[in-house]
Design a protein around this motif. Structure first.
Motif, short mmCIF file in Angstrom:
data_model
loop_
_atom_site.label_atom_id
_atom_site.label_comp_id
_atom_site.label_asym_id
_atom_site.label_seq_id
_atom_site.Cartn_x
_atom_site.Cartn_y
_atom_site.Cartn_z
N SER A 80 0.75 -1.21 -0.08
CA SER A 80 -0.02 -0.33 0.02
C SER A 80 0.90 1.28 -0.16
N GLY A 81 0.48 2.18 -0.80
CA GLY A 81 1.08 3.57 -0.90
C GLY A 81 2.55 3.79 -1.78
N THR A 82 2.93 2.47 -2.17
CA THR A 82 4.14 2.46 -3.04
C THR A 82 3.91 3.30 -4.15
N ASP A 83 4.92 3.75 -4.80
CA ASP A 83 5.04 4.24 -6.07
C ASP A 83 5.07 3.17 -7.18
N ILE A 84 4.65 3.44 -8.43
CA ILE A 84 4.58 2.49 -9.29
C ILE A 84 5.26 3.01 -10.59
N VAL A 85 6.29 2.24 -11.21
CA VAL A 85 6.96 2.53 -12.51
C VAL A 85 6.47 1.38 -13.62
N CYS A 86 5.76 1.98 -14.50
CA CYS A 86 5.09 1.01 -15.36
C CYS A 86 6.11 1.04 -16.83
N MET A 87 6.68 -0.05 -16.94
CA MET A 87 7.66 -0.08 -18.02
C MET A 87 6.65 -0.64 -19.50
N GLY A 88 6.86 0.02 -20.46
CA GLY A 88 6.13 -0.19 -21.52
C GLY A 88 5.60 1.20 -22.15
N GLY A 89 5.29 1.94 -21.39
CA GLY A 89 4.99 3.34 -21.68
C GLY A 89 3.71 3.51 -22.49
N LEU A 90 3.72 4.34 -23.43
CA LEU A 90 2.67 4.66 -24.22
C LEU A 90 2.86 3.95 -25.79
N GLY A 91 3.46 2.92 -26.04
CA GLY A 91 3.81 2.39 -27.21
C GLY A 91 2.61 1.67 -27.59
N GLY A 92 2.50 1.18 -28.63
CA GLY A 92 1.67 0.45 -29.29
C GLY A 92 0.51 0.98 -29.98
N ARG A 93 -0.73 0.24 -29.92
CA ARG A 93 -1.98 0.88 -30.43
C ARG A 93 -2.47 2.03 -29.86
N VAL A 94 -3.03 3.07 -30.77
CA VAL A 94 -3.49 4.31 -30.11
C VAL A 94 -4.66 3.91 -28.67
N ASP A 95 -5.39 3.34 -29.08
CA ASP A 95 -6.44 3.12 -28.28
C ASP A 95 -5.96 2.38 -26.78
#
Length: 280
Positions: free
Chosen positions: A134-149
């Motif tokens: 709970s309360g930890t920061d999150i880094v999402c690897m993969g960003g905003l690539g791929g399909r527009v939707d």
């Protein structure tokens, strides 16, 4: 009242990605190509926990195989990226080969099947992190690539999971080989884009000056009024909205260590990463 006289939120992404004490994060790997292995490996090594959103596990498995083949074709495929803690989702993208690899020793990854069709695998991964740390920061690897939707859906999640004005549930970052993006809540923000005295340690890609000059401030949800300091084209009390004027392809000044942004509504802040061959 000037920006420097107001209460503000401090951002130190460089300290976070260099593993400074007190700046821990959970790493979520999305089902997008991992285009910068050095960056990925830097983050993988310091993450508090590592979670793959369904097909993201296939990306890690593929990286395991290809990276080992490049270094030592005879090496065991179990020697890199095996300490994946959790795979979660409806598992419709998880291949049998990947599943077998991660349930076998030495990996022994926890695989959670969540069949809910009204939430994305990304949502399931974030909820899992919130529940377990709970309360930890999150880094999402993969960003905003791929399909527009898919990209728009990921931006939607930045808003969806950060409703607290104080980031009480933790901050969330989208990171790819090209850029870093995160949500600025209504208020004043100080974003440390350079850390001249950073202690780098044993990192390959990350440094005290990892960002290129390009910056965007995007009012995705609704119109906002912004004021900036530290950019080549600073603005003051500047209305911004889709279909109107937006601050994209702005530049961090060469002598700027901290970019300051005041916004009346939540906006996306995005900054380019320097590329291996040189700055974009």
């Amino acid at each position: 009242m000037g920006l420097e006289e107001k209460e503000y939120t401090e951002w130190h992404p460089i300290r976070q990605f260099l593993g400074y004490p007190g700046w821990s994060f959970a790493l979520i790997v999305l089902n997008q190509p991992i285009t910068d292995e050095d960056l990925f490996k830097d983050l993988w090594g310091i993450a508090k926990t590592r979670v793959a959103a369904d097909g993201g596990a296939n990306r890690i498995f593929h990286l395991n195989r290809t990276s080992l083949a490049k270094r030592d074709p005879t090496a065991s495929a179990a020697s890199n990226y095996t300490n994946l803690d959790t795979i979660i989702g409806d598992l419709d993208s998880l291949t049998d080969e990947t599943r077998t690899f991660f349930i076998s020793s030495p990996a022994k990854t926890n695989i959670i099947h969540d069949p809910d069709q009204y939430s994305t695998d990304f949502t399931k991964a974030v909820r899992h992190v919130h529940k377990t740390i709970s309360g930890t920061d999150i880094v999402c690897m993969g960003g905003l690539g791929g399909r527009v939707d898919q990209g728009l859906s990921q931006l939607h999640h930045l808003y969806l999971f950060q409703t607290s004005p104080t980031y009480a549930d933790g901050k969330m970052f989208f990171l790819s080989g090209e850029s870093l993006s995160f949500l600025l809540k209504s208020g004043v923000h100080r974003i440390h884009v350079r850390e001249p005295n950073a202690k780098v340690g044993n990192f390959t890609r990350m440094s005290g000056d990892p960002f290129a000059k390009y910056v965007g401030i995007i009012p995705v949800k609704e119109p906002s009024v912004i004021t900036t300091k530290g950019l080549e084209w600073d603005v003051q009390d500047w209305p911004t909205e889709f279909g109107g004027q937006m601050s994209t392809s702005n530049h961090v000044l060469p002598d700027t260590n901290v970019v300051e942004v005041e916004t009346t509504k939540d906006v996306i802040f995005t900054i380019a990463l320097k590329q291996v061959a040189g700055e974009n």
